[in-house]
Design an enzyme around this catalytic site. Structure first.
Site, PDB file in Angstrom:
ATOM      1  N   TYR A  68      -6.132  15.787  -8.798  1.00 37.08           N
ATOM      2  CA  TYR A  68      -5.264  15.004  -9.683  1.00 37.08           C
ATOM      3  C   TYR A  68      -4.243  15.902 -10.372  1.00 37.08           C
ATOM      4  CZ  TYR A  68      -3.859  12.053 -13.622  1.00 37.08           C
ATOM      5  OH  TYR A  68      -3.137  11.341 -14.551  1.00 37.08           O
ATOM      6  N   ASP A 117       0.869  -1.174   0.000  1.00 41.21           N
ATOM      7  CA  ASP A 117       0.000   0.000   0.000  1.00 41.21           C
ATOM      8  C   ASP A 117       0.908   1.227   0.000  1.00 41.21           C
ATOM      9  OD1 ASP A 117      -1.677   2.111   0.465  1.00 41.21           O
ATOM     10  OD2 ASP A 117      -2.578   1.302   2.287  1.00 41.21           O
TER      11      ASP A 117
END
Length: 255
Positions: free
Chosen positions: A159, A65
């Site tokens: 983003y 992760d």
């Protein structure tokens, strides 16, 4: 293939997705041993690994992760251990691209994108450099950014901001790590084709095709080609650079 990366040991993050697969396969075709990272898509990553082995290259699938700094460091360490203590190339490809307008965006939504797209790049790069700086030949780090680092789209503020920061991280890292023989660059793709994209977003695909001088969407191997080049001796004097791979869309006037 020309064997541009013969003898290299590479780690590609987010290797189970379309772009990650394209990068991994191109590295394998050019002679590199490739460690494939995934977070949850183990089945997809194993499929990529099978394709890499079909090309005659060594590979391994590693799970982590990347929003966790310790797991980033563990991933890089595992890849280097698998590579016999060597890591010559890191491609920071893992990322997410959700949509959310700024007015309704929460801090948690912002952090989820920044932690995945930017903080993971920082942590993986830092860990990789600790290994590469001890190697005679140094190494290369390539971040996958986006043309949205310069050309944002609506509902993509988190983003676009993360990808702009990725570009600047690479330039800063190039300044600081060049003394160790480590080159750091970014690749900024445009719209890359994937299964079902034309059906899910037909108008967007048509607009892109009209706008692109090359007349088509990108392919994962287009991004892979750019990454191979930057990791190869052909780019030995290139660092701190953002290589745009967008079929010429960025060349169009915006007025």
């Amino acid at each position: 293939m020309s064997g541009l990366l013969q003898g290299q040991v590479a780690l590609v993050t987010g290797a189970g997705g379309g772009i990650g697969r394209g990068i991994a396969l191109r590295f394998a075709q050019e002679g590199a041993a490739v460690a494939l990272h995934c977070r949850t898509g183990m089945t997809a990553a194993r499929e990529v690994a099978a394709a890499v082995r079909d090309l005659g290259a060594r590979t391994v699938v590693l799970q982590a992760d990347l929003t966790d700094e310790d797991e980033c460091r563990g991933l890089v360490g595992e890849a280097a251990e698998w590579g016999g203590g060597r890591l010559t190339a890191l491609v920071n490809n893992a990322g997410v691209q959700p949509t959310q307008g700024l007015a309704g965006m929460t801090a948690a939504q912002w952090r989820a994108v920044v932690d995945t797209n930017l903080s993971s790049v920082f942590a993986c790069t830092q860990a990789a450099v600790e290994i590469m700086r001890e190697q005679d030949a140094g190494g290369t780090v390539t971040h996958i950014a986006s043309i949205e680092a310069r050309m944002p789209a609506a509902e993509h503020a988190h983003y676009a901001a993360s990808k702009a920061a990725v570009v600047m991280h690479a330039r800063s890292a190039a300044l600081e790590y060049g003394r160790y023989g480590i080159r750091v660059n970014t690749v900024s793709p445009g719209l890359i084709d994937r299964a079902g994209l034309a059906e899910a977003w037909p108008e967007g695909v048509r607009r892109w095709q009209r706008a692109a001088p090359a007349g088509r969407l990108g392919r994962p191997e287009d991004v892979g080609d750019a990454c191979v080049f930057l990791a190869s001796p052909l780019a030995s004097w290139i660092t701190g650079h953002d290589l745009v791979v967008d079929g010429g869309v960025s060349a169009r006037p915006t007025w």
